[in-house]
Design a protein around this motif. Structure first.
Motif, PDB file in Angstrom:
ATOM      1  N   LEU A  40       0.859  -1.179   0.000  1.00  0.00           N
ATOM      2  CA  LEU A  40       0.000   0.000   0.000  1.00  0.00           C
ATOM      3  C   LEU A  40       0.897   1.231   0.000  1.00  0.00           C
ATOM      4  O   LEU A  40       2.016   1.178   0.515  1.00  0.00           O
ATOM      5  N   PRO A  41       0.425   2.344  -0.549  1.00  0.00           N
ATOM      6  CA  PRO A  41       1.277   3.539  -0.593  1.00  0.00           C
ATOM      7  C   PRO A  41       1.718   3.978   0.808  1.00  0.00           C
ATOM      8  O   PRO A  41       0.916   3.969   1.749  1.00  0.00           O
ATOM      9  N   HIS A  42       2.983   4.312   0.947  1.00  0.00           N
ATOM     10  CA  HIS A  42       3.554   4.898   2.162  1.00  0.00           C
ATOM     11  C   HIS A  42       3.414   4.009   3.398  1.00  0.00           C
ATOM     12  O   HIS A  42       3.278   4.505   4.515  1.00  0.00           O
ATOM     13  N   GLN A  43       3.415   2.679   3.208  1.00  0.00           N
ATOM     14  CA  GLN A  43       3.310   1.740   4.322  1.00  0.00           C
ATOM     15  C   GLN A  43       4.264   0.568   4.105  1.00  0.00           C
ATOM     16  O   GLN A  43       4.657   0.281   2.983  1.00  0.00           O
ATOM     17  N   GLN A  44       4.559  -0.110   5.205  1.00  0.00           N
ATOM     18  CA  GLN A  44       5.283  -1.373   5.119  1.00  0.00           C
ATOM     19  C   GLN A  44       4.374  -2.382   4.409  1.00  0.00           C
ATOM     20  O   GLN A  44       3.150  -2.334   4.556  1.00  0.00           O
ATOM     21  N   PRO A  45       4.934  -3.333   3.665  1.00  0.00           N
ATOM     22  CA  PRO A  45       4.091  -4.382   3.076  1.00  0.00           C
ATOM     23  C   PRO A  45       3.411  -5.205   4.173  1.00  0.00           C
ATOM     24  O   PRO A  45       3.948  -5.381   5.257  1.00  0.00           O
ATOM     25  N   LEU A  46       2.228  -5.692   3.858  1.00  0.00           N
ATOM     26  CA  LEU A  46       1.469  -6.534   4.772  1.00  0.00           C
ATOM     27  C   LEU A  46       1.588  -7.977   4.304  1.00  0.00           C
ATOM     28  O   LEU A  46       1.421  -8.267   3.115  1.00  0.00           O
ATOM     29  N   PHE A  47       1.869  -8.907   5.229  1.00  0.00           N
ATOM     30  CA  PHE A  47       2.068 -10.309   4.889  1.00  0.00           C
ATOM     31  C   PHE A  47       0.849 -11.120   5.334  1.00  0.00           C
ATOM     32  O   PHE A  47       0.374 -10.972   6.464  1.00  0.00           O
ATOM     33  N   PHE A  48       0.353 -11.983   4.435  1.00  0.00           N
ATOM     34  CA  PHE A  48      -0.811 -12.811   4.723  1.00  0.00           C
ATOM     35  C   PHE A  48      -0.531 -14.254   4.321  1.00  0.00           C
ATOM     36  O   PHE A  48      -0.029 -14.507   3.226  1.00  0.00           O
ATOM     37  N   GLU A  49      -0.879 -15.197   5.212  1.00  0.00           N
ATOM     38  CA  GLU A  49      -0.785 -16.612   4.858  1.00  0.00           C
ATOM     39  C   GLU A  49      -1.838 -17.476   5.550  1.00  0.00           C
ATOM     40  O   GLU A  49      -2.104 -18.583   5.092  1.00  0.00           O
ATOM     41  N   ALA A  50      -2.422 -17.003   6.635  1.00  0.00           N
ATOM     42  CA  ALA A  50      -3.451 -17.785   7.325  1.00  0.00           C
ATOM     43  C   ALA A  50      -4.742 -17.756   6.500  1.00  0.00           C
ATOM     44  O   ALA A  50      -5.190 -16.687   6.077  1.00  0.00           O
ATOM     45  N   VAL A  51      -5.332 -18.924   6.260  1.00  0.00           N
ATOM     46  CA  VAL A  51      -6.476 -19.027   5.347  1.00  0.00           C
ATOM     47  C   VAL A  51      -7.664 -18.167   5.754  1.00  0.00           C
ATOM     48  O   VAL A  51      -8.433 -17.727   4.906  1.00  0.00           O
ATOM     49  N   GLN A  52      -7.821 -17.878   7.027  1.00  0.00           N
ATOM     50  CA  GLN A  52      -8.983 -17.124   7.484  1.00  0.00           C
ATOM     51  C   GLN A  52      -8.765 -15.612   7.473  1.00  0.00           C
ATOM     52  O   GLN A  52      -9.709 -14.853   7.692  1.00  0.00           O
ATOM     53  N   GLU A  53      -7.532 -15.158   7.191  1.00  0.00           N
ATOM     54  CA  GLU A  53      -7.259 -13.726   7.201  1.00  0.00           C
ATOM     55  C   GLU A  53      -8.017 -13.025   6.079  1.00  0.00           C
ATOM     56  O   GLU A  53      -8.022 -13.466   4.933  1.00  0.00           O
ATOM     57  N   VAL A  54      -8.663 -11.907   6.433  1.00  0.00           N
ATOM     58  CA  VAL A  54      -9.396 -11.094   5.455  1.00  0.00           C
ATOM     59  C   VAL A  54      -8.429 -10.096   4.839  1.00  0.00           C
ATOM     60  O   VAL A  54      -7.701  -9.400   5.542  1.00  0.00           O
ATOM     61  N   LEU A  55      -8.423 -10.055   3.519  1.00  0.00           N
ATOM     62  CA  LEU A  55      -7.498  -9.190   2.792  1.00  0.00           C
ATOM     63  C   LEU A  55      -8.055  -7.777   2.654  1.00  0.00           C
ATOM     64  O   LEU A  55      -9.271  -7.596   2.520  1.00  0.00           O
ATOM     65  N   PRO A  56      -7.186  -6.765   2.690  1.00  0.00           N
ATOM     66  CA  PRO A  56      -7.658  -5.390   2.507  1.00  0.00           C
ATOM     67  C   PRO A  56      -8.108  -5.173   1.055  1.00  0.00           C
ATOM     68  O   PRO A  56      -7.431  -5.577   0.121  1.00  0.00           O
ATOM     69  N   ILE A  57      -9.262  -4.574   0.924  1.00  0.00           N
ATOM     70  CA  ILE A  57      -9.890  -4.349  -0.377  1.00  0.00           C
ATOM     71  C   ILE A  57     -10.023  -2.838  -0.589  1.00  0.00           C
ATOM     72  O   ILE A  57     -10.309  -2.107   0.359  1.00  0.00           O
ATOM     73  N   PRO A  58      -9.845  -2.343  -1.814  1.00  0.00           N
ATOM     74  CA  PRO A  58     -10.010  -0.905  -2.062  1.00  0.00           C
ATOM     75  C   PRO A  58     -11.388  -0.398  -1.615  1.00  0.00           C
ATOM     76  O   PRO A  58     -12.378  -1.140  -1.640  1.00  0.00           O
ATOM     77  N   ASP A  59     -11.436   0.860  -1.224  1.00  0.00           N
ATOM     78  CA  ASP A  59     -12.671   1.466  -0.718  1.00  0.00           C
ATOM     79  C   ASP A  59     -13.843   1.338  -1.688  1.00  0.00           C
ATOM     80  O   ASP A  59     -14.987   1.231  -1.266  1.00  0.00           O
ATOM     81  N   GLN A  60     -13.575   1.346  -2.979  1.00  0.00           N
ATOM     82  CA  GLN A  60     -14.641   1.241  -3.974  1.00  0.00           C
ATOM     83  C   GLN A  60     -15.369  -0.096  -3.900  1.00  0.00           C
ATOM     84  O   GLN A  60     -16.449  -0.252  -4.442  1.00  0.00           O
ATOM     85  N   ALA A  62     -16.105  -1.794  -0.922  1.00  0.00           N
ATOM     86  CA  ALA A  62     -16.252  -1.927   0.525  1.00  0.00           C
ATOM     87  C   ALA A  62     -17.132  -3.117   0.938  1.00  0.00           C
ATOM     88  O   ALA A  62     -16.937  -3.679   2.008  1.00  0.00           O
ATOM     89  N   ASP A  63     -18.089  -3.510   0.116  1.00  0.00           N
ATOM     90  CA  ASP A  63     -18.983  -4.614   0.472  1.00  0.00           C
ATOM     91  C   ASP A  63     -18.399  -5.984   0.135  1.00  0.00           C
ATOM     92  O   ASP A  63     -19.001  -7.005   0.432  1.00  0.00           O
ATOM     93  N   PHE A  64     -17.244  -6.019  -0.492  1.00  0.00           N
ATOM     94  CA  PHE A  64     -16.606  -7.262  -0.922  1.00  0.00           C
ATOM     95  C   PHE A  64     -15.609  -7.714   0.133  1.00  0.00           C
ATOM     96  O   PHE A  64     -14.806  -6.923   0.619  1.00  0.00           O
ATOM     97  N   HIS A  65     -15.655  -8.992   0.503  1.00  0.00           N
ATOM     98  CA  HIS A  65     -14.724  -9.556   1.484  1.00  0.00           C
ATOM     99  C   HIS A  65     -14.034 -10.763   0.856  1.00  0.00           C
ATOM    100  O   HIS A  65     -14.680 -11.590   0.211  1.00  0.00           O
ATOM    101  N   LEU A  66     -12.725 -10.854   1.057  1.00  0.00           N
ATOM    102  CA  LEU A  66     -11.940 -11.938   0.482  1.00  0.00           C
ATOM    103  C   LEU A  66     -10.911 -12.400   1.497  1.00  0.00           C
ATOM    104  O   LEU A  66     -10.182 -11.591   2.056  1.00  0.00           O
ATOM    105  N   THR A  67     -10.852 -13.696   1.725  1.00  0.00           N
ATOM    106  CA  THR A  67      -9.854 -14.260   2.632  1.00  0.00           C
ATOM    107  C   THR A  67      -8.722 -14.885   1.812  1.00  0.00           C
ATOM    108  O   THR A  67      -8.870 -15.139   0.606  1.00  0.00           O
ATOM    109  N   VAL A  68      -7.622 -15.165   2.488  1.00  0.00           N
ATOM    110  CA  VAL A  68      -6.494 -15.842   1.843  1.00  0.00           C
ATOM    111  C   VAL A  68      -6.955 -17.189   1.280  1.00  0.00           C
ATOM    112  O   VAL A  68      -6.643 -17.551   0.143  1.00  0.00           O
ATOM    113  N   GLY A  69      -7.716 -17.933   2.060  1.00  0.00           N
ATOM    114  CA  GLY A  69      -8.204 -19.240   1.607  1.00  0.00           C
ATOM    115  C   GLY A  69      -9.074 -19.136   0.364  1.00  0.00           C
ATOM    116  O   GLY A  69      -8.956 -19.947  -0.559  1.00  0.00           O
TER     117      GLY A  69
END
Length: 77
Positions: A40-60, A62-69
């Protein structure tokens, strides 16, 4: 997505280039480790590997949710 013959530094460099020109995020997906780094701009990278983790989605989307799994399920890896 990182292909077996791709250099991770080159792909990361491309992601950083896109962020510098206004792209809201860049995802580096590693199918071998079933993990991803989200840049993401001006941030440290975010690391994801746990199947249940919800990934950050662009504001446009907002109603969409996606996990690593779900992501790796869609990619059928």
């Amino acid at each position: 997505m990182l292909a077996p013959d791709q250099n991770q530094n080159r792909v990361t460099g491309n992601i950083l280039h896109y962020l510098n020109f206004g792209c809201p995020s860049g995802w580096l997906i590693d199918p071998e480790s079933r993990s991803l780094l989200i840049y993401l701009p001006h941030q440290q990278p975010l690391f994801f590997e746990a199947v249940q983790e919800v990934l950050p989605i662009p504001d446009q989307m907002a109603d969409f949710h996606l996990t690593v799994g779900e992501l790796f399920g869609w990619l059928q890896l």
